[in-house]
Scaffold this active site. Structure first.
Site, PDB file in Angstrom:
ATOM      1  N   HIS A  69      15.952 -14.841  -6.251  1.00 46.81           N
ATOM      2  CA  HIS A  69      14.513 -14.934  -7.220  1.00 46.81           C
ATOM      3  C   HIS A  69      13.471 -14.568  -6.216  1.00 46.81           C
ATOM      4  O   HIS A  69      12.598 -13.409  -6.921  1.00 46.81           O
ATOM      5  CB  HIS A  69      14.634 -16.461  -7.449  1.00 46.81           C
ATOM      6  CG  HIS A  69      13.033 -16.920  -7.521  1.00 46.81           C
ATOM      7  ND1 HIS A  69      12.406 -16.408  -8.714  1.00 46.81           N
ATOM      8  CD2 HIS A  69      12.152 -17.347  -7.091  1.00 46.81           C
ATOM      9  CE1 HIS A  69      11.194 -17.053  -8.902  1.00 46.81           C
ATOM     10  NE2 HIS A  69      10.851 -17.707  -7.933  1.00 46.81           N
ATOM     11  N   ASP A 120      -3.577  14.170 -13.567  1.00 45.62           N
ATOM     12  CA  ASP A 120      -2.430  13.460 -12.896  1.00 45.62           C
ATOM     13  C   ASP A 120      -2.127  12.989 -11.839  1.00 45.62           C
ATOM     14  O   ASP A 120      -3.160  12.805 -11.188  1.00 45.62           O
ATOM     15  CB  ASP A 120      -1.014  14.847 -13.210  1.00 45.62           C
ATOM     16  CG  ASP A 120       0.243  13.170 -14.029  1.00 45.62           C
ATOM     17  OD1 ASP A 120       0.656  12.472 -13.061  1.00 45.62           O
ATOM     18  OD2 ASP A 120       0.592  14.171 -14.903  1.00 45.62           O
ATOM     19  N   TRP A 149      14.437 -15.101   1.350  1.00 45.99           N
ATOM     20  CA  TRP A 149      14.426 -14.362   0.590  1.00 45.99           C
ATOM     21  C   TRP A 149      13.257 -13.280   2.138  1.00 45.99           C
ATOM     22  O   TRP A 149      13.670 -12.040   2.196  1.00 45.99           O
ATOM     23  CB  TRP A 149      13.252 -13.719  -0.358  1.00 45.99           C
ATOM     24  CG  TRP A 149      11.690 -14.234  -0.029  1.00 45.99           C
ATOM     25  CD1 TRP A 149      10.798 -15.403   0.384  1.00 45.99           C
ATOM     26  CD2 TRP A 149      11.066 -13.391   0.576  1.00 45.99           C
ATOM     27  NE1 TRP A 149       9.545 -15.670   0.799  1.00 45.99           N
ATOM     28  CE2 TRP A 149       9.333 -14.513   1.023  1.00 45.99           C
ATOM     29  CE3 TRP A 149      10.592 -12.107   0.512  1.00 45.99           C
ATOM     30  CZ2 TRP A 149       8.523 -13.754   1.383  1.00 45.99           C
ATOM     31  CZ3 TRP A 149       9.857 -11.556   1.363  1.00 45.99           C
ATOM     32  CH2 TRP A 149       8.692 -12.331   1.742  1.00 45.99           C
ATOM     33  N   SER A 209      11.075   3.953  -1.910  1.00 47.24           N
ATOM     34  CA  SER A 209      10.313   4.226  -3.287  1.00 47.24           C
ATOM     35  C   SER A 209       8.924   3.528  -3.695  1.00 47.24           C
ATOM     36  O   SER A 209       8.021   4.007  -3.793  1.00 47.24           O
ATOM     37  CB  SER A 209      10.779   2.878  -4.231  1.00 47.24           C
ATOM     38  OG  SER A 209       9.871   2.904  -5.615  1.00 47.24           O
ATOM     39  N   SER A 210       8.812   2.444  -2.464  1.00 50.04           N
ATOM     40  CA  SER A 210       7.212   2.354  -2.063  1.00 50.04           C
ATOM     41  C   SER A 210       6.522   2.993  -1.528  1.00 50.04           C
ATOM     42  O   SER A 210       5.542   3.093  -2.256  1.00 50.04           O
ATOM     43  CB  SER A 210       7.576   0.701  -1.158  1.00 50.04           C
ATOM     44  OG  SER A 210       7.385  -0.060  -2.449  1.00 50.04           O
ATOM     45  N   HIS A 217       3.486 -10.264   6.550  1.00 47.72           N
ATOM     46  CA  HIS A 217       2.831 -11.028   6.077  1.00 47.72           C
ATOM     47  C   HIS A 217       1.072 -10.120   5.597  1.00 47.72           C
ATOM     48  O   HIS A 217       0.823  -9.790   4.349  1.00 47.72           O
ATOM     49  CB  HIS A 217       1.176 -11.698   7.699  1.00 47.72           C
ATOM     50  CG  HIS A 217       0.513 -12.380   6.592  1.00 47.72           C
ATOM     51  ND1 HIS A 217       0.391 -13.499   6.077  1.00 47.72           N
ATOM     52  CD2 HIS A 217      -0.664 -11.985   6.014  1.00 47.72           C
ATOM     53  CE1 HIS A 217      -0.268 -14.146   5.667  1.00 47.72           C
ATOM     54  NE2 HIS A 217      -1.092 -12.591   5.992  1.00 47.72           N
ATOM     55  N   GLU A 271       2.232  -7.539   3.743  1.00 52.40           N
ATOM     56  CA  GLU A 271       2.941  -7.468   2.281  1.00 52.40           C
ATOM     57  C   GLU A 271       2.420  -8.860   1.147  1.00 52.40           C
ATOM     58  O   GLU A 271       2.195  -8.205  -0.142  1.00 52.40           O
ATOM     59  CB  GLU A 271       4.442  -7.897   2.614  1.00 52.40           C
ATOM     60  CG  GLU A 271       5.756  -8.545   0.887  1.00 52.40           C
ATOM     61  CD  GLU A 271       5.865  -7.083   0.060  1.00 52.40           C
ATOM     62  OE1 GLU A 271       5.224  -5.646   0.987  1.00 52.40           O
ATOM     63  OE2 GLU A 271       5.955  -6.957  -0.912  1.00 52.40           O
ATOM     64  N   TYR A 295      -0.482  -9.167   1.185  1.00 50.77           N
ATOM     65  CA  TYR A 295      -1.904  -8.810   0.412  1.00 50.77           C
ATOM     66  C   TYR A 295      -1.177  -7.606  -0.996  1.00 50.77           C
ATOM     67  O   TYR A 295      -2.610  -6.857  -1.319  1.00 50.77           O
ATOM     68  CB  TYR A 295      -3.059  -8.532   1.859  1.00 50.77           C
ATOM     69  CG  TYR A 295      -2.786  -9.889   2.516  1.00 50.77           C
ATOM     70  CD1 TYR A 295      -4.488 -10.124   1.878  1.00 50.77           C
ATOM     71  CD2 TYR A 295      -2.091  -9.819   3.980  1.00 50.77           C
ATOM     72  CE1 TYR A 295      -4.673 -11.787   2.648  1.00 50.77           C
ATOM     73  CE2 TYR A 295      -2.891 -11.329   3.867  1.00 50.77           C
ATOM     74  CZ  TYR A 295      -4.197 -11.889   3.692  1.00 50.77           C
ATOM     75  OH  TYR A 295      -4.322 -13.033   3.451  1.00 50.77           O
ATOM     76  N   SER A 303     -11.447  -7.245 -10.863  1.00 53.34           N
ATOM     77  CA  SER A 303     -13.023  -6.991 -10.215  1.00 53.34           C
ATOM     78  C   SER A 303     -13.607  -6.181 -11.786  1.00 53.34           C
ATOM     79  O   SER A 303     -14.688  -5.685 -11.369  1.00 53.34           O
ATOM     80  CB  SER A 303     -12.557  -5.847  -9.014  1.00 53.34           C
ATOM     81  OG  SER A 303     -12.565  -7.037  -7.857  1.00 53.34           O
ATOM     82  N   HIS A 334       1.558 -16.734  12.231  1.00 48.37           N
ATOM     83  CA  HIS A 334       1.275 -18.119  11.219  1.00 48.37           C
ATOM     84  C   HIS A 334       2.175 -19.061  10.555  1.00 48.37           C
ATOM     85  O   HIS A 334       2.261 -19.896   9.974  1.00 48.37           O
ATOM     86  CB  HIS A 334       0.003 -18.356  10.458  1.00 48.37           C
ATOM     87  CG  HIS A 334      -0.303 -17.755   9.500  1.00 48.37           C
ATOM     88  ND1 HIS A 334      -1.185 -16.958   9.004  1.00 48.37           N
ATOM     89  CD2 HIS A 334       0.937 -16.552   8.466  1.00 48.37           C
ATOM     90  CE1 HIS A 334      -1.139 -16.382   8.095  1.00 48.37           C
ATOM     91  NE2 HIS A 334      -0.079 -16.231   7.547  1.00 48.37           N
ATOM     92  N   HIS A 335       3.390 -17.674  10.200  1.00 46.27           N
ATOM     93  CA  HIS A 335       4.307 -17.820   9.910  1.00 46.27           C
ATOM     94  C   HIS A 335       5.656 -18.895  10.527  1.00 46.27           C
ATOM     95  O   HIS A 335       6.729 -19.159  10.161  1.00 46.27           O
ATOM     96  CB  HIS A 335       5.506 -17.023   9.264  1.00 46.27           C
ATOM     97  CG  HIS A 335       4.028 -15.774   8.049  1.00 46.27           C
ATOM     98  ND1 HIS A 335       4.151 -16.459   7.028  1.00 46.27           N
ATOM     99  CD2 HIS A 335       3.831 -15.586   8.267  1.00 46.27           C
ATOM    100  CE1 HIS A 335       3.215 -16.164   5.654  1.00 46.27           C
ATOM    101  NE2 HIS A 335       2.892 -15.132   6.453  1.00 46.27           N
ATOM    102  N   THR A 348     -12.598 -13.468   2.103  1.00 50.83           N
ATOM    103  CA  THR A 348     -11.744 -14.413   0.504  1.00 50.83           C
ATOM    104  C   THR A 348     -13.144 -14.268  -0.094  1.00 50.83           C
ATOM    105  O   THR A 348     -12.486 -14.835  -0.855  1.00 50.83           O
ATOM    106  CB  THR A 348     -10.546 -15.048   1.344  1.00 50.83           C
ATOM    107  OG1 THR A 348      -9.950 -13.974   1.675  1.00 50.83           O
ATOM    108  CG2 THR A 348     -10.132 -15.047  -0.815  1.00 50.83           C
ATOM    109  N   LYS A 392     -15.360 -12.650  -1.945  1.00 51.95           N
ATOM    110  CA  LYS A 392     -14.998 -12.388  -2.876  1.00 51.95           C
ATOM    111  C   LYS A 392     -14.772 -13.557  -4.532  1.00 51.95           C
ATOM    112  O   LYS A 392     -15.885 -12.734  -5.079  1.00 51.95           O
ATOM    113  CB  LYS A 392     -13.506 -11.619  -2.719  1.00 51.95           C
ATOM    114  CG  LYS A 392     -13.000  -9.907  -1.362  1.00 51.95           C
ATOM    115  CD  LYS A 392     -12.103  -9.865  -2.225  1.00 51.95           C
ATOM    116  CE  LYS A 392     -11.982  -8.414  -3.194  1.00 51.95           C
ATOM    117  NZ  LYS A 392     -12.305  -7.840  -3.134  1.00 51.95           N
ATOM    118  N   ARG A 446      11.679 -27.705   1.759  1.00 54.48           N
ATOM    119  CA  ARG A 446      12.270 -26.317   0.358  1.00 54.48           C
ATOM    120  C   ARG A 446      13.943 -25.564   0.652  1.00 54.48           C
ATOM    121  O   ARG A 446      14.339 -26.658   1.854  1.00 54.48           O
ATOM    122  CB  ARG A 446      11.709 -25.496   0.514  1.00 54.48           C
ATOM    123  CG  ARG A 446      11.695 -24.975   2.167  1.00 54.48           C
ATOM    124  CD  ARG A 446      10.343 -23.707   2.029  1.00 54.48           C
ATOM    125  NE  ARG A 446      11.109 -22.272   1.134  1.00 54.48           N
ATOM    126  CZ  ARG A 446      10.179 -20.706   1.556  1.00 54.48           C
ATOM    127  NH1 ARG A 446       9.430 -21.054   2.858  1.00 54.48           N
ATOM    128  NH2 ARG A 446      10.323 -20.277   1.101  1.00 54.48           N
TER     129      ARG A 446
END
Lengths: 532, 201
Positions: free
Chosen positions: A83, A112, A148, A176-177, A260, A262, A264, A275, A309-310, A335, A338, A457
């Site tokens: 998931h 293009d 994950w 790909s990315s 991390h 990722e 963002y 926006s 921080h993870h 943040t 924004k 979890r």
């Protein structure tokens, strides 16, 4: 490419690729058109969203009641892992690349993407990558079951044999990315219409430019970390194997150095889309354009220095805990800028509440809630209690569902009339929004309480006192999940039977994409527009 | 058109270079992580062999420090492995020997490596091992048992607020490396050089 050449080619022969879509399946297999590729990305992402969603519903069905009802814990683990992987790499990221493909050339006035053939390749890798990943479910040993985040040694020493398929799947997604990101950067830097300086670019383009740089910086690190896993598993190295002098905590450091930024990558393009949308339906210019750009850039920079921080509970030294705590809290500043600007844009505007605007407002409110729970998690001493509980699950679903996914929905509703030339049904759109909004909050809000009360979890069973909140969450999840079928029906209905849309589509919309006819022609801006 | 292509070419080559660089950086994080831990002394890494000097032989009689010993077996490591004393009080500067008991209960020859870790990590710079079984791999034949020595000295400069040091050993099964045709001598040599790296647990 001048218009004259185009007209000439059209008159002379038909096999030239600039003529319009080819017929049948060949159109989709060999296309180099940014609009075709964008559509394929978006459809692929929606299919993955449903696949990953079914897995989420499997999880919620098992958690509806305490005790083991429907599945073995091993299968439950595979569901949570897949998931996460599918939603992150299969649903959210390809959806944003799809939006980038459709919109960036139209927003900067380019004909293009810069590298159309590579564009085709970077899309067509994805179905193979995910077939590889999902095929592990049908193999002996089952799919990946290590979460994950695939922490070593769960994903090395104790992993099922199919982990090798997972590793190659991640390699392919990474390639790909990276190709997608190179394409976006080359398009934005080199193909803007004359007069469009960097500081005149629409914010969606800005956020994607910064996202693309983040992808370039961290996807190779992800490729590196899975390569190290591959070597540990098959070639006898000991990067993460303590018995051979390696270190499992190293895995977490390298993984989160990717992980991390990722998060963002998954939110910045949504910032950009919102926006664009909020000023349109407020009929005002975006408040604080420059500060928005600088805020996105600061968030991107800070994302590189907060990864640990993870990992507050792995035994970091006190200095490390303090550094990562304060650096993480610092992200709240840009943040906050924004969020302030979005609210200030709406302030005293002539607001109307069409579906894209509803999703955007929900985005601002609910993302802020997710941000606040993030701040709570950033407090190192209290994180020891929250770590690996449902509070974390609630936090990141609040930033990803009403953040990334509502951002994508808002963007799709906003630009869908431009893509297909027809208006969607506003009634159905509003129904989709309200059902999603209620379902999503019903699912994830109780998880805050569960986490604070100590429910861990990734466990298929739980203590009896958690039963009520869990059953509420499961009801909400099925509500949110089935609502997405309404969205599918809405999009098909819009394409087939929708009312004709005007070129302008939205009264207050500004930007080059709205100067094109609806639906946008197969080739647009073959002559660059002049931007004043 | 060619001008745009040139521009694309330059952009793309820079970006590809960045991608390759970041892929390398991912791997560079492995040694960098060790270097960082080394420089900052965090993570409870104990140092390698310590050469005692006359100066450090002077014993600080004014205080004692409690040293605790704990042992862990890594997953599936069948050895009995424990310290002969759970804790002792020592004067800083006094050379002390503690033996660790190890027994191989299996029917086959096994190779083990013990990896040390010290807590609190601020004490790492003040805990010196002049002799430690963890500097080498340990080989025990089937059913063999042994006492393994640790000789250490606590530095007199140990901050006053540290009153307890806990030394933890985790023992790992290294037999697979013994049997799979590794150059044992080179591997052991390497191990001795790398004892700090191994201690990065």
């Amino acid at each position: 490419m001048s218009t004259a050449v185009d007209i000439n080619a059209e008159n002379n022969h038909d096999d030239h690729e600039h003529h319009g879509p080819a017929k049948g399946i060949a159109r989709w297999l060999f296309t180099t058109n940014h609009k075709d590729i964008g559509s394929m990305y978006l459809w692929f992402s929606f299919i993955m969203f449903l696949v990953g969603g079914c897995m989420a519903l499997t999880i919620r069905a098992e958690l509806f009641q305490p005790g083991l009802q429907l599945m073995e814990p091993e299968f439950f683990n595979q569901m949570t892992t897949l998931h996460g992987l599918i939603m992150v790499f299969g649903a959210v990221m390809p959806a944003f690349v799809g939006l980038a493909n459709w919109m960036i050339p139209m927003m900067v006035g380019a004909p293009d993407m810069a590298l159309p053939r590579m564009n085709n390749w970077s899309f067509w890798i994805l179905p193979f990558a995910f077939t590889l990943l999902l095929s592990t479910l049908f193999m002996e040993g089952g799919g990946p079951n290590f979460g994950w985040t695939f922490y070593a040694p769960l994903s090395t020493t104790y992993a099922p044999d199919t982990v090798t398929f997972f590793i190659f799947g991640v390699h392919m997604m990474g390639i790909s990315s990276i190709m997608g990101a190179i394409n976006v950067i080359a398009t934005i830097l080199n193909m803007r219409a004359p007069g469009m300086t960097l500081m005149k670019m629409p914010l969606f383009v800005w956020t994607w430019l910064i996202t693309a740089y983040l992808l370039i910086a961290v996807m190779p690190v992800l490729a590196g970390v899975v390569t190290m896993m591959l070597m540990d598993i098959h070639f006898g190295t000991s990067f993460f194997n303590a018995a051979g002098g390696g270190d499992p905590v190293l895995f977490q450091h390298v993984f989160w150095f990717f992980g991390h930024p990722e998060v963002y990558i998954m939110i910045l393009p949504a910032f950009g889309a919102v926006s664009q949308i909020i000023p349109t339906f407020s009929r005002k210019k975006l408040f604080g354009y420059h500060s928005m750009v600088y805020a996105v850039a600061s968030i991107a920079f800070l994302s590189f220095i907060v990864w640990a921080h993870h990992m507050f509970t792995v035994g970091l030294p006190l200095f490390g805990e303090l550094f990562f705590m304060y650096a993480t809290m610092l992200i709240a500043v840009p943040t906050g800028v924004k969020v302030f600007n979005w609210v200030a844009t709406m302030f005293r505007g002539s607001l109307t509440f069409e579906t894209p605007m509803l999703f955007s407002i929900a985005f601002v409110i609910l993302f802020t809630i997710g941000g606040f729970s993030g701040l709570m998690l950033a407090i190192a001493p209290s994180d020891f209690q929250y770590h690996d509980t449902y509070f974390v699950v609630a936090h990141f679903h609040y930033v990803l569902v009403p953040g990334a996914i509502f951002g994508i929905f808002a963007a799709v509703y906003y630009w869908l009339p431009k893509w297909v030339g027809n208006m969607y049904s506003e009634t159905m759109g509003k129904a989709h929004f309200w059902l999603s909004f209620v379902g999503m909050n019903l699912t994830f809000f109780p998880m805050h309480f569960l986490g604070l009360a100590g429910m861990p979890r990734r466990i298929p069973d739980y203590a009896l006192q958690f039963a009520d909140f869990n059953s509420i969450a499961s009801v909400g999840a099925f509500m949110f999940g089935t609502t997405q079928l309404l969205f599918l029906y809405l999009v098909i209905h819009c394409i087939r039977k929708g009312e004709k849309a005007t070129d302008q589509v939205w009264e207050g919309a500004e930007g080059l994409e709205w100067t094109l006819p609806s639906p946008a022609p197969y080739h647009s801006f073959t002559t660059p527009p002049e931007v004043k | 058109m060619t001008q745009t292509q040139n521009k694309h070419g330059r952009t793309i080559s820079k970006l590809i270079l960045a991608v390759v660089g970041m892929f390398g950086f991912g791997f560079a994080l492995v040694p960098l992580y060790d270097v960082f831990c080394d420089l900052t002394g965090i993570n409870g890494k104990t140092k390698g062999r310590y050469e005692a000097s006359v100066e450090t032989q002077i014993v600080d009689e004014s205080r004692t420090v409690k040293i605790q010993f704990i042992t862990h077996n890594n997953e599936s490591m069948p050895w009995d492995f424990k310290p002969t004393v759970a804790e002792i009080r020592v004067n800083p500067g006094k050379m002390t020997q503690v033996d660790f008991f190890a027994r191989n209960p299996t029917d086959r020859r096994m190779v083990a490596q013990a990896v040390p870790s010290l807590s609190p990590s601020q004490g790492v710079d003040y805990f010196h091992k002049t002799e430690c079984f963890c500097f080498n791999q340990q080989v025990l034949e089937a059913k063999e048992e042994t006492l393994m020595p640790l000789i250490f000295v606590v530095d007199k400069a140990l901050p006053k607020d540290i009153k307890v040091l806990t030394l933890s050993y985790t023992i790992f099964d290294q037999s697979q490396f013994d049997q799979s045709g590794f150059d044992k001598k080179a591997f052991n040599q390497n191990k001795e050089d790398q004892v700090i790296v191994a201690g990065s647990l």
